[in-house]
Design a protein around this motif. Structure first.
Motif, PDB file in Angstrom:
ATOM      1  N   LEU A  42      -0.817 -13.735  -1.779  1.00 54.42           N
ATOM      2  CA  LEU A  42      -1.191 -13.626  -0.369  1.00 54.42           C
ATOM      3  C   LEU A  42      -1.110 -12.150  -0.012  1.00 54.42           C
ATOM      4  O   LEU A  42      -0.028 -11.558  -0.003  1.00 54.42           O
ATOM      5  CB  LEU A  42      -0.199 -14.452   0.446  1.00 54.42           C
ATOM      6  N   ARG A  43      -2.272 -11.548   0.227  1.00 56.13           N
ATOM      7  CA  ARG A  43      -2.323 -10.103   0.431  1.00 56.13           C
ATOM      8  C   ARG A  43      -2.743  -9.754   1.843  1.00 56.13           C
ATOM      9  O   ARG A  43      -3.310 -10.572   2.553  1.00 56.13           O
ATOM     10  CB  ARG A  43      -3.337  -9.486  -0.533  1.00 56.13           C
ATOM     11  N   SER A  46       0.657  -4.765   6.300  1.00 54.94           N
ATOM     12  CA  SER A  46       1.887  -5.092   7.004  1.00 54.94           C
ATOM     13  C   SER A  46       1.552  -5.610   8.409  1.00 54.94           C
ATOM     14  O   SER A  46       0.699  -5.040   9.091  1.00 54.94           O
ATOM     15  CB  SER A  46       2.733  -3.817   7.068  1.00 54.94           C
ATOM     16  N   LYS A  50       1.725 -12.517   6.781  1.00 52.85           N
ATOM     17  CA  LYS A  50       2.103 -13.121   5.495  1.00 52.85           C
ATOM     18  C   LYS A  50       3.467 -13.826   5.576  1.00 52.85           C
ATOM     19  O   LYS A  50       3.601 -14.978   5.172  1.00 52.85           O
ATOM     20  CB  LYS A  50       2.156 -12.040   4.392  1.00 52.85           C
ATOM     21  N   SER A  51       4.460 -13.111   6.092  1.00 49.22           N
ATOM     22  CA  SER A  51       5.804 -13.708   6.147  1.00 49.22           C
ATOM     23  C   SER A  51       5.823 -14.907   7.089  1.00 49.22           C
ATOM     24  O   SER A  51       6.473 -15.923   6.804  1.00 49.22           O
ATOM     25  CB  SER A  51       6.836 -12.675   6.613  1.00 49.22           C
ATOM     26  N   LEU A  54       4.471 -17.824   5.213  1.00 46.51           N
ATOM     27  CA  LEU A  54       5.446 -18.359   4.251  1.00 46.51           C
ATOM     28  C   LEU A  54       6.550 -19.125   4.984  1.00 46.51           C
ATOM     29  O   LEU A  54       6.991 -20.180   4.530  1.00 46.51           O
ATOM     30  CB  LEU A  54       6.080 -17.237   3.420  1.00 46.51           C
ATOM     31  N   ASP A 174       8.487 -13.742  -0.979  1.00 51.63           N
ATOM     32  CA  ASP A 174       8.028 -12.779   0.034  1.00 51.63           C
ATOM     33  C   ASP A 174       8.311 -11.352  -0.443  1.00 51.63           C
ATOM     34  O   ASP A 174       9.445 -10.898  -0.404  1.00 51.63           O
ATOM     35  CB  ASP A 174       8.741 -13.048   1.368  1.00 51.63           C
ATOM     36  N   GLU A 175       7.290 -10.676  -0.921  1.00 52.04           N
ATOM     37  CA  GLU A 175       7.389  -9.307  -1.446  1.00 52.04           C
ATOM     38  C   GLU A 175       8.542  -9.171  -2.445  1.00 52.04           C
ATOM     39  O   GLU A 175       9.407  -8.294  -2.299  1.00 52.04           O
ATOM     40  CB  GLU A 175       7.533  -8.308  -0.285  1.00 52.04           C
ATOM     41  N   ALA A 205       3.687 -13.398  -1.369  1.00 54.39           N
ATOM     42  CA  ALA A 205       3.173 -12.429  -0.402  1.00 54.39           C
ATOM     43  C   ALA A 205       3.470 -11.048  -0.966  1.00 54.39           C
ATOM     44  O   ALA A 205       4.592 -10.777  -1.398  1.00 54.39           O
ATOM     45  CB  ALA A 205       3.865 -12.600   0.945  1.00 54.39           C
ATOM     46  N   THR A 206       2.468 -10.189  -0.990  1.00 54.83           N
ATOM     47  CA  THR A 206       2.669  -8.921  -1.687  1.00 54.83           C
ATOM     48  C   THR A 206       1.671  -7.832  -1.308  1.00 54.83           C
ATOM     49  O   THR A 206       0.562  -8.112  -0.888  1.00 54.83           O
ATOM     50  CB  THR A 206       2.566  -9.159  -3.212  1.00 54.83           C
ATOM     51  N   HIS A 207       2.135  -6.577  -1.502  1.00 55.26           N
ATOM     52  CA  HIS A 207       1.215  -5.435  -1.457  1.00 55.26           C
ATOM     53  C   HIS A 207       0.878  -4.982  -2.871  1.00 55.26           C
ATOM     54  O   HIS A 207       0.092  -4.076  -3.074  1.00 55.26           O
ATOM     55  CB  HIS A 207       1.904  -4.234  -0.780  1.00 55.26           C
ATOM     56  N   SER A 220      -6.614 -13.194   1.021  1.00 57.88           N
ATOM     57  CA  SER A 220      -6.417 -12.001   1.841  1.00 57.88           C
ATOM     58  C   SER A 220      -6.309 -12.396   3.295  1.00 57.88           C
ATOM     59  O   SER A 220      -7.087 -13.213   3.794  1.00 57.88           O
ATOM     60  CB  SER A 220      -7.584 -11.034   1.653  1.00 57.88           C
TER      61      SER A 220
END
Ligand SMILES: Nc1ncnc2c1ncn2[C@@H]1O[C@H](COP(=O)(O)OP(=O)(O)O)[C@@H](O)[C@H]1O
Ligand SMILES: [Mg+2]
Length: 244
Positions: A42-43, A46, A50-51, A54, A174-175, A205-207, A220
């Motif tokens: 999940l991109r 910020s 995303k969070s 989740l 989450d990241e 969830a990530t960058h 995305s």
């Protein structure tokens, strides 16, 4: 609805926050289907939601409207303590800051969710926790250490083992590599990848581009909405591609 093909189905999920006079559309009409046994990245920038998404999957927060069904459970409408039970049995969380219990050893951290869920004796809990720590390749001499005496990578391995404690349908990360160097982060990604290969459903969830590269599906997000093909009404073509 307990669809064997999908671990989770979201329909028109909305979660807005009021921040003073401003309405923040954190999740703004999201519909998606998470195929079972896949790793989903999940991109998005910020603040894109995303969070929040989740947290909705994990019943840490409740949608304003829409439906969230995970493993046949109507997650948005759980109440009376059922959401606690859901969180313990159906989802495993992996966080950016690891979030282990500081007073417990690695082994005890992994045993704790089993104890809270009940139904297993102490010997069985210990045996299962050891096999999970083995699976995430934590060195056995670390099992009795507290988190402050573990590296970041080791803490995240423990957190992944803990997330697996009650055999959840869904792993929510989450990241998970945001506080790790790239080598250690790569090892954590490989572990998450292996979970999906073992038929678990993993949402990350990530960058981090290297996570997206390993994922089966990349979603995305922008301003609370899904972008690209996931934003379309008919996601069957994508689902078919993913499950083939
Ligand atoms: N509890 C909250 N109260 C108010 N606003 C929130 C809350 N949680 C998240 N938000 C806002 O919702 C938006 C999405 O946040 P978040 O889901 O954390 O994004 P991401 O994880 O993609 O960075 C942001 O604008 C954030 O400030
Ligand atoms: Mg976030």
């Amino acid at each position: 609805m307990n669809d064997p093909e999908y671990t989770a189905v979201l329909a028109n999920v909305v979660k807005h926050f009021k921040s003073g006079p401003v309405l923040v559309r954190a999740v703004d009409g999201v519909s998606l289907q998470l195929p079972r046994g896949k790793m989903v990245a999940l991109r998005g920038p910020s603040g894109c939601g995303k969070s929040t998404l989740l947290n909705l999957f994990g019943a840490l927060d409740r949608p304003d409207s829409g439906d969230i069904v995970v493993d046949g459970i109507d997650v948005g409408r759980l109440k009376g303590g059922d959401e606690v039970d859901y969180r313990r049995r159906k989802v495993g969380f992996v966080f950016q800051m690891f979030n282990l219990m500081p007073s417990l050893t690695a082994l005890e951290n992994v045993m704790l969710p089993m104890e809270l869920a009940g139904g297993m004796g102490p010997a069985a809990r210990k045996q299962k926790a050891e096999s999970l720590l083995e699976r995430v390749k934590l060195a056995p001499d670390r099992y009795t250490r507290r988190p402050t005496r573990l590296s970041g990578g080791e803490q995240q391995r423990v957190a992944i083992a803990r997330a697996l404690a009650n055999d959840p349908a869904l792993i929510l990360a989450d990241e998970p590599t945001a506080n790790l160097d790239s080598t250690t982060g790569g090892q954590v990604i490989s572990l998450l990848r292996r979970l999906a290969d073992d038929k678990r459903t993993v949402v990350v969830a990530t960058h981090d581009n290297s996570i997206a590269q390993k994922a089966d599906v990349v979603i995305s997000m922008s301003d609370g909405k899904l972008m690209g093909k996931w934003a379309e009404e008919d996601s069957e073509a994508e689902s078919a591609r993913v499950s083939s």
